[in-house]
Scaffold this motif. Sequence first.
Motif, PDB file in Angstrom:
ATOM      1  N   VAL A 227      46.177  31.317  43.468  1.00 22.08           N
ATOM      2  CA  VAL A 227      47.033  31.321  42.127  1.00 22.08           C
ATOM      3  C   VAL A 227      47.852  30.597  41.318  1.00 22.08           C
ATOM      4  O   VAL A 227      47.082  29.894  40.141  1.00 22.08           O
ATOM      5  N   SER A 230      47.117  26.813  41.967  1.00 25.04           N
ATOM      6  CA  SER A 230      45.722  26.371  41.090  1.00 25.04           C
ATOM      7  C   SER A 230      46.276  26.370  39.474  1.00 25.04           C
ATOM      8  O   SER A 230      45.769  25.056  39.205  1.00 25.04           O
ATOM      9  N   VAL A 231      46.872  26.924  39.001  1.00 31.61           N
ATOM     10  CA  VAL A 231      47.395  26.968  37.752  1.00 31.61           C
ATOM     11  C   VAL A 231      47.618  25.806  37.506  1.00 31.61           C
ATOM     12  O   VAL A 231      47.985  25.535  36.214  1.00 31.61           O
ATOM     13  N   LEU A 290      44.094  38.511  34.147  1.00 34.81           N
ATOM     14  CA  LEU A 290      43.789  36.739  34.360  1.00 34.81           C
ATOM     15  C   LEU A 290      42.406  36.584  33.798  1.00 34.81           C
ATOM     16  O   LEU A 290      42.120  34.986  33.646  1.00 34.81           O
ATOM     17  N   GLY A 351      45.980  26.391  46.552  1.00 36.64           N
ATOM     18  CA  GLY A 351      45.947  25.947  45.232  1.00 36.64           C
ATOM     19  C   GLY A 351      45.774  25.412  44.061  1.00 36.64           C
ATOM     20  O   GLY A 351      45.267  24.236  43.634  1.00 36.64           O
ATOM     21  N   GLY A 355      42.474  22.988  43.371  1.00 35.19           N
ATOM     22  CA  GLY A 355      42.538  23.524  42.141  1.00 35.19           C
ATOM     23  C   GLY A 355      42.184  21.646  41.156  1.00 35.19           C
ATOM     24  O   GLY A 355      41.337  21.206  40.221  1.00 35.19           O
ATOM     25  N   TYR A 368      39.898  27.149  35.895  1.00 34.16           N
ATOM     26  CA  TYR A 368      40.231  28.194  36.390  1.00 34.16           C
ATOM     27  C   TYR A 368      39.640  29.527  37.216  1.00 34.16           C
ATOM     28  O   TYR A 368      40.431  30.797  37.546  1.00 34.16           O
ATOM     29  N   ALA A 371      41.370  30.066  40.262  1.00 35.19           N
ATOM     30  CA  ALA A 371      42.848  30.905  40.621  1.00 35.19           C
ATOM     31  C   ALA A 371      42.325  32.458  40.179  1.00 35.19           C
ATOM     32  O   ALA A 371      43.156  33.701  40.633  1.00 35.19           O
ATOM     33  N   TYR A 372      41.608  33.252  38.847  1.00 36.12           N
ATOM     34  CA  TYR A 372      40.475  34.254  39.159  1.00 36.12           C
ATOM     35  C   TYR A 372      40.361  34.901  40.388  1.00 36.12           C
ATOM     36  O   TYR A 372      39.945  35.764  41.043  1.00 36.12           O
ATOM     37  N   CYS A 374      41.251  34.042  43.411  1.00 39.81           N
ATOM     38  CA  CYS A 374      42.549  34.341  44.058  1.00 39.81           C
ATOM     39  C   CYS A 374      42.783  35.236  44.200  1.00 39.81           C
ATOM     40  O   CYS A 374      42.883  36.156  44.877  1.00 39.81           O
ATOM     41  N   ALA A 375      42.999  35.908  42.616  1.00 36.21           N
ATOM     42  CA  ALA A 375      43.400  36.908  42.082  1.00 36.21           C
ATOM     43  C   ALA A 375      42.663  38.524  42.629  1.00 36.21           C
ATOM     44  O   ALA A 375      42.869  39.419  43.117  1.00 36.21           O
TER      45      ALA A 375
END
Length: 399
Positions: A227, A230-231, A290, A351, A355, A368, A371-372, A374-375
Amino acid sequence: MVGPYRGLFSTPGVKSFVLAGFVGRIPISMLGIGITLLVHSITGSYATAGAVSAIVSLAFAVAAPLSGRLVDRFGQARILVPFVFVHGIALSGLMLLAHAHAPLWTLFVSGAIAGVSATSLGSMVRARWSYLLSDSGKLHAAFSFESVADEVIFVTGPAFTAVVATSVNVYAGLIVAVVLTVLGTLAFALLKRTEPPAVRHRQERGSPIAIPGVALLSGVLLAMGAVFGSVDIVTVAFAEEQGSKAAAGFLLAAFSGGSMVSGLWYGARAWKITLRSRLVRGLFVFVAGLTPVLLMHSLGAMAVALFFAGLAISPTLITSFSLIERLVPAGQLTEGMSWLSTSVGLGVAVGAWAGGHLTDSFGASNAYGFAYACALLAALVGVAGSTWLRTPVASESRS
């Protein structure tokens, strides 16, 4: 809120190693965005920039447990000094190669050397706290303070690097990172009074990663690291899409700012629920936080969304390090904590790579979604294996 932290600094030597450790790990937050901006300025590709940034994180992830084991056996100073010089030379070489427009593979090689020679200074700071403090309530406050310090670093570092790279010189942020790394690490290594004793002749127990709870936490933080990685990349591209690339640092500062605020609150509380329950709840809050990020299409709205998305980061990381402190034998504590740093670093590498590619292919707003996902994976893994995180009731009750 200040009360639980006030008594931490009365122990002789604490202020010095906390300050040196803080300075030495400021560059952690500067390298990813600094390398991304530098390589993108040369190649014009976020995928390539993300890949070079990822190789640094990947190399660190592979080498950190080994350096942690060396620290446990030979002491912090004997390992930190040679490692930090190699790290500084490798980062300087990467900048010189980029300036000379050397072949791309040379950037990957110098980046790999920089990652291998990086050390988990945050783990060593926490190991010193564990060595000095016998009261688990104070240790909880100390770990919380260190997590907040990490978030202060991640609030200021990306913003500073983005501003100086875009308004002064694309190399400026990385130059500052090299100077701070070398000076802070050397100062930390010279503070021998608070250094935990080396365990040179210990009974071989194998690696801490063989402990089920450590393996589970490593898996959770691997997904969380993805996360973060990538963010970092996607947010730089998002800011550029919105016409203000320099705003990327402030967006990332908002993400870390949410974590900093929640870390202060979390460390100031006397918790009655178990560490295991806190971890699971924190992971689900992370997923929920997120969700709004997927829907934002302006800089102001994204800054607010990223702030709330960051609220669960510090509590989850603090709880993870607290669990490691209970799950791992004292003689392997640095190595055990390094596995968490390794997992985050490996996740950041994955990431950053993903990303960059997703941003180039689908645009920042859509990227994005990675990232979500992965969370959500981190939360599912944490829940599925939470029984491995049970620690003795007596230990839990002291937190």
